[in-house]
Write a protein that holds these residues in place. Structure first.
Motif, PDB file in Angstrom:
ATOM      1  N   GLN A  60       0.817  -1.218   0.000  1.00 52.61           N
ATOM      2  CA  GLN A  60       0.000   0.000   0.000  1.00 52.61           C
ATOM      3  C   GLN A  60       0.848   1.264   0.000  1.00 52.61           C
ATOM      4  OE1 GLN A  60      -2.726   0.003   3.285  1.00 52.61           O
ATOM      5  NE2 GLN A  60      -4.136  -1.397   2.275  1.00 52.61           N
ATOM      6  N   SER A  61       2.163   1.132   0.068  1.00 56.04           N
ATOM      7  CA  SER A  61       3.092   2.273   0.183  1.00 56.04           C
ATOM      8  C   SER A  61       2.762   3.106   1.413  1.00 56.04           C
ATOM      9  CB  SER A  61       3.045   3.150  -1.070  1.00 56.04           C
ATOM     10  OG  SER A  61       3.415   2.416  -2.196  1.00 56.04           O
ATOM     11  N   ILE A 107      -7.487   6.309  -8.859  1.00 53.09           N
ATOM     12  CA  ILE A 107      -7.119   4.967  -9.317  1.00 53.09           C
ATOM     13  C   ILE A 107      -5.879   4.440  -8.598  1.00 53.09           C
ATOM     14  CG2 ILE A 107      -5.638   5.649 -11.231  1.00 53.09           C
ATOM     15  CD1 ILE A 107      -7.181   3.440 -12.851  1.00 53.09           C
ATOM     16  N   ARG A 108      -5.035   5.327  -8.068  1.00 56.11           N
ATOM     17  CA  ARG A 108      -3.826   4.913  -7.360  1.00 56.11           C
ATOM     18  C   ARG A 108      -4.091   4.566  -5.900  1.00 56.11           C
ATOM     19  NH1 ARG A 108      -1.566   9.893 -10.062  1.00 56.11           N
ATOM     20  NH2 ARG A 108      -2.616  10.750  -8.265  1.00 56.11           N
ATOM     21  N   ALA A 109      -5.302   4.773  -5.425  1.00 51.31           N
ATOM     22  CA  ALA A 109      -5.627   4.490  -4.028  1.00 51.31           C
ATOM     23  C   ALA A 109      -5.659   2.977  -3.802  1.00 51.31           C
ATOM     24  CB  ALA A 109      -6.977   5.097  -3.665  1.00 51.31           C
ATOM     25  N   TYR A 113     -10.156   2.337  -0.427  1.00 56.77           N
ATOM     26  CA  TYR A 113      -9.853   3.698   0.001  1.00 56.77           C
ATOM     27  C   TYR A 113     -10.147   4.689  -1.116  1.00 56.77           C
ATOM     28  CZ  TYR A 113      -7.344   1.901   4.052  1.00 56.77           C
ATOM     29  OH  TYR A 113      -7.017   1.286   5.229  1.00 56.77           O
ATOM     30  N   VAL A 114     -10.479   5.915  -0.732  1.00 60.65           N
ATOM     31  CA  VAL A 114     -10.667   7.028  -1.660  1.00 60.65           C
ATOM     32  C   VAL A 114      -9.920   8.233  -1.098  1.00 60.65           C
ATOM     33  CG1 VAL A 114     -12.888   6.268  -2.594  1.00 60.65           C
ATOM     34  CG2 VAL A 114     -12.837   7.687  -0.557  1.00 60.65           C
ATOM     35  N   LYS A 115      -9.745   9.272  -1.913  1.00 63.84           N
ATOM     36  CA  LYS A 115      -9.037  10.472  -1.461  1.00 63.84           C
ATOM     37  C   LYS A 115      -9.813  11.164  -0.349  1.00 63.84           C
ATOM     38  CE  LYS A 115      -6.022  12.323  -4.902  1.00 63.84           C
ATOM     39  NZ  LYS A 115      -5.796  13.349  -5.873  1.00 63.84           N
TER      40      LYS A 115
END
Length: 141
Positions: A60-61, A107-109, A113-115
């Motif tokens: 998940q970084s 899309i990178r989440a 999860y969302v922003k």
């Protein structure tokens, strides 16, 4: 006996006036590709004073730091390693009213999860007035 009482009161009052800091958790997004990157970030954060636990999820970084430490100090410590880092910008998708809105969906989440965007409640109420989910939307027009 009066002098001893005064000294005792000073000791008791001095210890109760201190404000206790509570343990907090800081989440940071850091791109890590290998074990060396992970080890470098973990050592940089672990050496900060007040850090109790460091958890790293490379998939998940995400770096999760728990302890009596300021989030900006943790962020600056990670940035000194040469990695691009930011505070964790995502929240669970169940905490957002419209998780697939264009500003919220990323899309990178990681999955689920969302922003984390602070939306204005006034804007949300206007979008609800003209949505298909509102049975009274036609009466406004």
């Amino acid at each position: 006996m009066g002098a001893l009482d005064c000294i005792f009161n000073l000791c008791v009052l001095g210890s109760t006036t201190r404000r206790r800091r509570s343990t907090q958790t800081t989440d940071i997004k850091v791109k890590m590709d290998c074990d060396g990157c992970e080890r470098k970030v973990k050592n940089a954060v672990k050496n900060l004073r007040g850090v109790e636990r460091v958890e790293i999820d490379r998939k998940q970084s995400r770096v999760k730091v728990t302890g009596l430490v300021d989030p900006t100090r943790v962020l600056n410590s990670v940035k000194k390693t040469g990695k691009r880092a930011e505070l964790w910008p995502y929240i669970p998708h169940t905490a957002v009213q419209l998780p697939h809105a264009p500003q919220v969906y990323d899309i990178r989440a990681p999955p689920g999860y969302v922003k984390n965007l602070q939306t204005n409640s006034e804007d949300t109420s206007f979008t609800f007035l003209f949505s298909d989910d509102n049975p009274n939307a036609c009466s406004i027009m």
